[in-house]
Design a protein around this motif. Structure first.
Motif, PDB file in Angstrom:
ATOM      1  N   VAL A 187      37.450  47.946  48.051  1.00 47.13           N
ATOM      2  CA  VAL A 187      36.903  48.145  46.696  1.00 47.13           C
ATOM      3  C   VAL A 187      35.538  47.465  46.629  1.00 47.13           C
ATOM      4  O   VAL A 187      35.395  46.318  47.050  1.00 47.13           O
ATOM      5  N   GLN A 198      32.413  45.398  41.608  1.00 47.86           N
ATOM      6  CA  GLN A 198      33.381  45.523  40.519  1.00 47.86           C
ATOM      7  C   GLN A 198      33.947  44.159  40.127  1.00 47.86           C
ATOM      8  O   GLN A 198      34.207  43.912  38.951  1.00 47.86           O
ATOM      9  N   VAL A 221      41.828  44.964  37.614  1.00 47.40           N
ATOM     10  CA  VAL A 221      40.785  45.914  38.021  1.00 47.40           C
ATOM     11  C   VAL A 221      40.859  46.278  39.503  1.00 47.40           C
ATOM     12  O   VAL A 221      40.921  47.449  39.862  1.00 47.40           O
ATOM     13  N   ILE A 222      40.863  45.285  40.361  1.00 45.47           N
ATOM     14  CA  ILE A 222      40.744  45.537  41.799  1.00 45.47           C
ATOM     15  C   ILE A 222      42.042  46.058  42.420  1.00 45.47           C
ATOM     16  O   ILE A 222      42.049  47.070  43.124  1.00 45.47           O
ATOM     17  N   PRO A 271      44.790  47.612  41.178  1.00 44.73           N
ATOM     18  CA  PRO A 271      45.191  48.997  40.903  1.00 44.73           C
ATOM     19  C   PRO A 271      44.422  50.024  41.737  1.00 44.73           C
ATOM     20  O   PRO A 271      44.991  51.040  42.152  1.00 44.73           O
ATOM     21  N   GLN A 272      43.137  49.772  41.971  1.00 37.93           N
ATOM     22  CA  GLN A 272      42.354  50.686  42.807  1.00 37.93           C
ATOM     23  C   GLN A 272      42.762  50.569  44.273  1.00 37.93           C
ATOM     24  O   GLN A 272      42.858  51.565  44.988  1.00 37.93           O
ATOM     25  N   ALA A 273      43.004  49.339  44.705  1.00 35.48           N
ATOM     26  CA  ALA A 273      43.388  49.118  46.102  1.00 35.48           C
ATOM     27  C   ALA A 273      44.744  49.743  46.412  1.00 35.48           C
ATOM     28  O   ALA A 273      44.994  50.176  47.539  1.00 35.48           O
ATOM     29  N   ARG A 280      45.969  52.536  45.547  1.00 28.54           N
ATOM     30  CA  ARG A 280      45.851  53.941  45.961  1.00 28.54           C
ATOM     31  C   ARG A 280      45.513  54.049  47.435  1.00 28.54           C
ATOM     32  O   ARG A 280      46.048  54.905  48.154  1.00 28.54           O
ATOM     33  N   THR A 281      44.627  53.180  47.904  1.00 30.45           N
ATOM     34  CA  THR A 281      44.245  53.199  49.314  1.00 30.45           C
ATOM     35  C   THR A 281      45.394  52.725  50.197  1.00 30.45           C
ATOM     36  O   THR A 281      45.615  53.258  51.292  1.00 30.45           O
ATOM     37  N   ARG A 305      44.928  62.378  40.562  1.00 31.21           N
ATOM     38  CA  ARG A 305      44.473  61.457  39.515  1.00 31.21           C
ATOM     39  C   ARG A 305      43.101  60.850  39.818  1.00 31.21           C
ATOM     40  O   ARG A 305      42.516  60.199  38.969  1.00 31.21           O
ATOM     41  N   ARG A 306      42.619  61.026  41.019  1.00 28.58           N
ATOM     42  CA  ARG A 306      41.303  60.458  41.362  1.00 28.58           C
ATOM     43  C   ARG A 306      40.172  61.240  40.698  1.00 28.58           C
ATOM     44  O   ARG A 306      40.237  62.409  40.516  1.00 28.58           O
TER      45      ARG A 306
END
Length: 220
Positions: free
Chosen positions: A116, A120, A138-139, A141-143, A145-146, A219-220
């Motif tokens: 990420v 951010q 923040v971080i 939830p994005q991570a 997905r990966t 969802r992306r």
């Protein structure tokens, strides 16, 4: 294969499947959930600028990753009673597998978090969030997905690793097959049937993983 073996395999299939539902699947789900929490905490500890904390979690990861799981099971189940700590077979297996998932998945989570953009987290600081708040809201939830595909592979691998729990007297799928085989002497077919149960469970998880990945991609 004669009629007697076919009849025994039909009868034993239900027992093996029930052992999977009663023991192997709950062991997998609970240990993976606990291990995933440990993995996130370990990953955050490695990223946080606290040298002693980072050193401690690296020692933990090093020990777990460099020793066989079956040795860890023996230490916990057979070794701890010698120093006055006695754990039942299910909790022993759960503890070892949770720590194993935590160690292995922490590297996956750490890599996903570091993927990420660093800007951010700086934006979180500008909004008045602390390091931990920025990570959690923040971080991470994005991570996630990966990290989802490799983490999904880990839970499939964990299903198969539950077969090691028979070594500490936990009656899961493999132990059930062994008990029936000891009575009927049909070792080949019963072990094949146990393998089929693992195949079914892992196939279902693979299908669910594929659907979840597609849902996340949309969802992306």
């Amino acid at each position: 294969m004669n009629e007697r073996i076919v009849t025994e395999l039909i009868e034993s299939f239900g027992k093996l499947f029930w052992a999977g539902v009663k023991v192997s699947i709950p062991l997998t789900v609970t240990s993976f959930s606990a291990g995933l929490l440990i993995a996130f905490l370990v990953a955050l500890a490695q990223i946080a600028k606290v040298p002693i904390l980072r050193r401690l979690v690296r020692i933990y990861v090093w020990i777990i990753r460099c020793t066989p799981m079956i040795v860890q099971l023996f230490v916990v189940y057979f070794g701890l009673p010698s120093i006055g700590i006695t754990l039942n077979s299910f909790f022993s297996a759960w503890l070892v597998m949770s720590l194993s998932v935590g160690a292995y998945c922490s590297e996956t989570v750490r890599a996903a978090i570091e993927s990420v953009p660093a800007g951010q987290l700086e934006a979180c600081y500008c909004d008045g969030l602390t390091f931990w708040q920025g990570m959690i809201y923040v971080i991470v939830p994005q991570a996630l997905r990966t990290a989802f595909p490799p983490l999904s592979n880990s839970i499939i691998g964990l299903v198969k690793d539950t077969s090691l729990a028979y070594s500490v007297a936990l009656v899961e799928i493999l132990a059930t097959a062994q008990r029936i085989a000891a009575r009927t002497y049909d070792y080949f077919w019963l072990y094949m049937e146990a393998g089929l149960i693992y195949l079914i469970i892992c196939s279902v998880l693979t299908i669910l993983q594929s659907k979840a990945e597609k849902a996340l991609e949309r969802r992306r």
